[in-house]
Design an enzyme around this catalytic site. Structure first.
Site, short mmCIF file in Angstrom:
data_model
loop_
_atom_site.label_atom_id
_atom_site.label_comp_id
_atom_site.label_asym_id
_atom_site.label_seq_id
_atom_site.Cartn_x
_atom_site.Cartn_y
_atom_site.Cartn_z
N SER A 36 -1.82 -7.07 0.95
CA SER A 36 -2.87 -7.47 0.04
C SER A 36 -3.69 -8.63 0.61
CB SER A 36 -2.26 -7.81 -1.31
OG SER A 36 -3.25 -7.80 -2.30
N ASP A 93 -4.19 2.52 -5.66
CA ASP A 93 -3.99 1.06 -5.71
C ASP A 93 -4.98 0.42 -6.68
OD1 ASP A 93 -3.86 -1.73 -5.13
OD2 ASP A 93 -3.18 -1.29 -3.10
N HIS A 125 0.48 -0.73 -5.94
CA HIS A 125 -0.14 -1.66 -5.00
C HIS A 125 0.70 -1.77 -3.74
CE1 HIS A 125 -2.52 -4.85 -3.49
NE2 HIS A 125 -1.64 -5.79 -3.72
#
Length: 527
Positions: free
Chosen positions: A245, A467, A495
């Site tokens: 991320s 996601d 995610h």
């Protein structure tokens, strides 16, 4: 809502939660963080080798036990507060001063043919790499790394500057964090909107009063330069890195600054560095709406497992609306306001396994029990049972607002709130007003670079089609920007992807271990 502490939600609820059960984050982004162990010795001066000491207590504090066949060692290194152009600034804020960076090394007792260190960042910004290295050391049965990796690499986590154990920035009171998370996610009336502006003004003023001209030193480029000091500290000539991320942004920045020092970078859950704050927030609104739609379709098709069927969107929207006027209270008087219900929804969408949890939490809320709503929302917020917060969102705000090259005005945010309510009805307004944090932030800006990693080897960029926090569309953008990116797609939900399935795991492992780049266009099925 700033960029979500992305992988952190997974690191907390998926990795830590699974470990605890068997023995868990570019938006606002676990069991609560463990107490911060400060006894890692004196920080090694810049450019010198650190002194490692055994620290099994970190794993004990986080999950109540240590992973089998794993040894944990900790160290601290000192880095310039202001790297300037790379060698340390000689004038201006932070010149001549240092931050301490905390490291944890998890080393398998079965290690053989050691390649080097795999440096970890879980995302956020604000996530603890120290914690995540511990979680990942527990192996595939608990959502951690496979033996094929842990037996060839030391797993090294570091808390970036300003985070957790690394000279933490802490300037938001627990009361203000409670107020922020509990606030109406779509304050429609002028009075309600102005109240949220005032709350963000107070938060910004408090951080500015405490840190002054030091605030711009918490940006991503400074942290990427710290990461090269971490590489040197573990003795690797070139960096092998796994970033989730926000960690993809950190890794991409590193690759631009030090392309010749890259061995292998896996960037999972891509952030698009070329987006401004408004575009990034709108992308998340779109991503969460899509993920929520996927949840509602699952719910309709699995009525026996989802008590919100046949119309989960109506049930969740009704729960939030009811909480605006008549919030359910716990026995000790804590109110499950619309904000807390909303963040329970956000929290549950980070993993497909969270969908059923959300359905039951909303059902129990309707029955007068807000306990599951608070469990989900508190996990996202980093709030413990005593109402105390980690510094996750202090760091998140400091980094995101420093990185932002420009910020929208309060008036523009108000306009976007109304526009996004029409396009992204459940998540758009909250993502719009979430930008007030940076609109009212007093620190200067220090944007990161957004160019090609000229001279770097191939970099693997992993994207998940479902996601919510880092929408899949950003994957190819990041790969293209770097010029050396190779996209790996997981057709799954939640995610980030690695190490979710054998297809994803095999492709990433081959790259990390043998530098075999996934074939062009590789798409891994959901299961």
């Amino acid at each position: 809502m700033t960029r979500t502490p992305d992988r952190i939600r997974r690191a907390r609820l998926t990795l830590a939660g699974l470990v605890a059960a068997a023995l868990v984050a570019a938006g606002c982004t676990l069991p609560a963080f463990a107490p911060r162990t400060e006894g890692a010795g004196e920080a090694a001066p810049p450019g010198t080798a650190p002194t490692w000491r055994a620290c099994p207590e970190v794993a004990d504090e986080l999950v109540g036990r240590r992973a089998p066949d794993m040894r944990y060692d900790c160290a601290r290194i000192a880095v310039p507060r202001n790297w300037g152009t790379g060698g340390g600034a000689t004038a201006g804020p932070g010149a001549g001063e240092t931050f301490e960076i905390a490291l944890l090394r998890a080393r398998s007792t079965k290690q053989r043919d050691r390649i080097g260190s795999l440096v970890i960042n879980p995302g956020g910004p604000g996530g603890s790499g120290v914690d995540t290295a511990v979680y990942l050391s527990f192996g595939p049965a608990f959502g951690g790394l496979p033996p094929s990796v842990t037996e060839r690499f030391d797993i090294v986590g570091f808390d970036p500057r300003g985070v957790a154990r690394s000279s933490p920035v802490k300037c938001i009171s627990d009361a203000d964090l409670d107020a922020s998370f509990g606030y109406d996610p779509d304050p429609e009336s002028t009075a309600s909107f102005d109240g949220f502006v005032a709350l963000n003004e107070r938060i910004g003023r408090g951080c500015g009063d405490k840190y002054g001209d030091q605030l711009p030193l918490y940006g991503t480029e400074q942290a990427a330069r710290d990461m090269d000091a971490v590489r040197a500290a573990v003795g690797d000539e070139k960096l092998t890195y796994l970033g989730y991320s926000y960690g993809t942004l950190l890794g991409a920045t590193y690759a631009q600054l030090y392309p010749q020092r890259v061995r292998a970078l896996v960037l999972d859950g891509a952030v698009d560095p070329t987006q401004n704050l408004v575009a990034g927030s709108e992308g998340q609104a779109k991503g969460f709406e899509r993920a929520f739609d996927n949840f509602t379709r699952w719910c309709a098709a699995n009525a026996g497992r989802c008590p919100l069927a046949p119309d989960a969107r109506a049930a969740v929207t009704s729960a939030i609306d009811k909480a605006k006027v008549s919030p359910v209270r716990t026995a000790d008087g804590r109110e499950a306001t619309s904000g807390w219900v909303f963040y329970a929804v956000i929290s549950s969408l980070y993993t497909e396994s969270g969908w059923q949890e959300l359905a039951h939490a909303i059902e129990r809320l309707d029955d007068g029990d807000p306990g599951e709503v608070f469990r989900l929302a508190d996990a996202y917020a980093g709030r413990d049972a005593d109402g105390k917060y980690s510094n996750l969102f202090d760091a998140n705000l400091a980094v995101n607002c420093t990185d932002a090259a420009e910020k929208p005005s309060v008036q523009r945010i108000r306009e976007l709130q109304a526009q996004w309510r029409q396009t992204y009805p459940l998540f758009g307004p909250a993502l719009a007003v979430g930008m007030l944090g940076c609109a009212e932030w007093p620190g200067g800006r220090d944007p990161y670079p957004t160019g090609k990693a000229v001279g770097a080897p191939p970099i693997v960029v992993v994207g998940t089609t479902g996601d919510p926090a880092t929408p899949y569309e950003q994957t190819a953008t990041l790969a293209s920007m770097l010029g050396v990116g190779r996209v790996l797609t997981w057709e799954g939900e939640g995610h980030t992807a690695y190490p979710q399935t054998s297809c994803v795991t095999d492709a990433v492992d081959a790259y990390l271990i043998s530098l075999t780049v996934p074939r062009e266009g590789l798409r891994c099925p959901a299961r």
